[in-house]
Write a protein that holds these residues in place. Structure first.
Motif, mmCIF file in Angstrom:
data_model
loop_
_atom_site.group_PDB
_atom_site.id
_atom_site.type_symbol
_atom_site.label_atom_id
_atom_site.label_comp_id
_atom_site.label_asym_id
_atom_site.label_seq_id
_atom_site.Cartn_x
_atom_site.Cartn_y
_atom_site.Cartn_z
ATOM 1 N N LEU A 27 0.833 -1.206 0.000
ATOM 2 C CA LEU A 27 0.000 0.000 0.000
ATOM 3 C C LEU A 27 0.869 1.258 0.000
ATOM 4 C CD1 LEU A 27 -2.895 1.073 0.138
ATOM 5 C CD2 LEU A 27 -2.760 0.969 2.626
ATOM 6 N N SER A 74 0.953 3.886 -3.169
ATOM 7 C CA SER A 74 0.600 5.277 -2.881
ATOM 8 C C SER A 74 1.742 6.219 -3.251
ATOM 9 C CB SER A 74 0.258 5.433 -1.400
ATOM 10 O OG SER A 74 -0.837 4.614 -1.046
ATOM 11 N N ILE A 94 -8.076 2.552 -3.482
ATOM 12 C CA ILE A 94 -7.055 1.649 -2.926
ATOM 13 C C ILE A 94 -6.982 1.774 -1.409
ATOM 14 C CG2 ILE A 94 -4.572 1.208 -2.848
ATOM 15 C CD1 ILE A 94 -4.488 2.062 -5.804
ATOM 16 N N THR A 95 -7.066 2.996 -0.898
ATOM 17 C CA THR A 95 -6.960 3.212 0.552
ATOM 18 C C THR A 95 -8.155 2.622 1.290
ATOM 19 O OG1 THR A 95 -5.712 5.242 0.172
ATOM 20 C CG2 THR A 95 -6.691 4.951 2.350
ATOM 21 N N GLY A 142 -7.784 -1.104 1.239
ATOM 22 C CA GLY A 142 -6.689 -1.500 2.122
ATOM 23 C C GLY A 142 -7.034 -1.333 3.588
#
Length: 314
Positions: A45, A49, A109-110, A113
């Motif tokens: 992650l 990022s 994505i965050t 995750g």
């Protein structure tokens, strides 16, 4: 080939970064060398990022330097001077569109995750998890193994490939329990029992520490973590049971007193010591605390005396 002065200056800036990567200095950044599934997902992650953010940050930094250099005030400047220029649809689409797409991608994505890495979410595994109760003391770490009935100070041993359910509290100022190569940190707070699942997928020794400043000997609040085979773990438990003294309530009170400590081991500890530590500060913030009563009949639980903070003292 003859290089311009601008390229030469850019090379001087980039060279230390390339040398840093080539010399392997990044191996010392242990958060980028995960040894378990949680730390591996967190590493991925961070990398994703960073790459997405770099798509905007790096060009902006480079263009800023180029613009400052190209349009600086100097004699014989040849850069175009267009004071009446005010709008470009093409440029507006580029410098607004790309960041918006990146932010949307980072958001998706965050969120995924964050849900996947929720600390109290049990890990999927064919192996039965074990529980380790962690107490932050001034200035040492107490690890209790309720299923094995042993306890240690500043030493944590876990079986390889087995999910570990950490229940974390503090009998001291607020701290943070952290094993960088296995996963992110979790706060250790008085009156609360926090849950954190971690797992080591490789046998070896790792470094653990407190991550919150807690006073004079904060720097001594580190502990050794060893991941070993299940057979070696069982043998280690048997050795402690056979050779180590028991941890009494009076012994625990001495551990609570501010001091540093070497590695210690105890063949047993007072019943529900962890629960008493949590509830002597508060009774309503035990997030999923395993009380040790779950496997006992209801009638037997009612007959047992409830732990009291009066028994603990300070």
């Amino acid at each position: 080939m003859k290089l311009s002065k601008a390229y030469k200056r850019l090379a001087l800036v980039a060279m230390p970064i390339v040398l840093l990567l080539m010399t392997g200095c990044t191996n010392n950044i242990i958060v980028l060398d995960p040894k378990g599934p949680i730390a591996e997902q967190q590493r991925d992650l961070m990398v994703i990022s960073t790459i997405l953010g770099s798509i905007v940050v790096v060009p902006v930094l480079i263009m800023t330097a180029v613009i400052i250099w190209r349009y600086r005030d100097r004699e014989g400047r040849k850069a175009a001077y267009t004071p009446r220029w005010e709008h470009s649809t093409k440029l507006e689409i580029i410098w607004w569109g790309i960041p918006i797409i990146i932010i949307l991608a980072l958001g998706v994505i965050t969120v995924k995750g964050t849900y996947a890495l929720e600390p109290s979410k049990p890990l999927e595994s064919e192996q039965k998890e074990i529980t380790v109760q962690v107490t932050s003391l001034n200035w040492k770490w107490l690890f209790q193994y309720p299923e094995q009935g042993i306890a240690t100070i500043n030493e944590l041993k876990i079986p390889n490939g087995v999910p570990v359910r950490f229940e974390i509290t503090a009998d001291s100022p607020m701290n943070s329990f952290w094993i960088p190569q296995l996963g992110g940190q979790m706060y250790a707070m008085s009156g609360m029992a926090m849950t954190l699942y971690l797992q080591a997928d490789e046998e070896g020794e790792y470094w653990g520490s407190g991550a919150n400043f807690t006073g004079r000997h904060f720097a001594d609040m580190y502990f050794d973590v060893e991941s070993m085979s299940q057979e070696e773990f069982d043998q280690w438990v048997d050795e402690i049971k056979a050779t180590s003294p028991a941890l009494t309530l009076d012994g625990y009170k001495k551990l609570v007193e501010p001091s540093t400590s070497q590695v210690l081991a105890f063949s047993s500890f007072p019943d529900q010591l962890f629960e008493m530590t949590v509830t002597k500060y508060a009774t309503s913030h035990n997030h999923g605390l395993s009380t040790g009563k779950q496997d006992k009949p209801q009638g037997q639980q009612e007959e047992e005396e409830e732990p009291s903070m009066d028994h603990m003292g300070h």
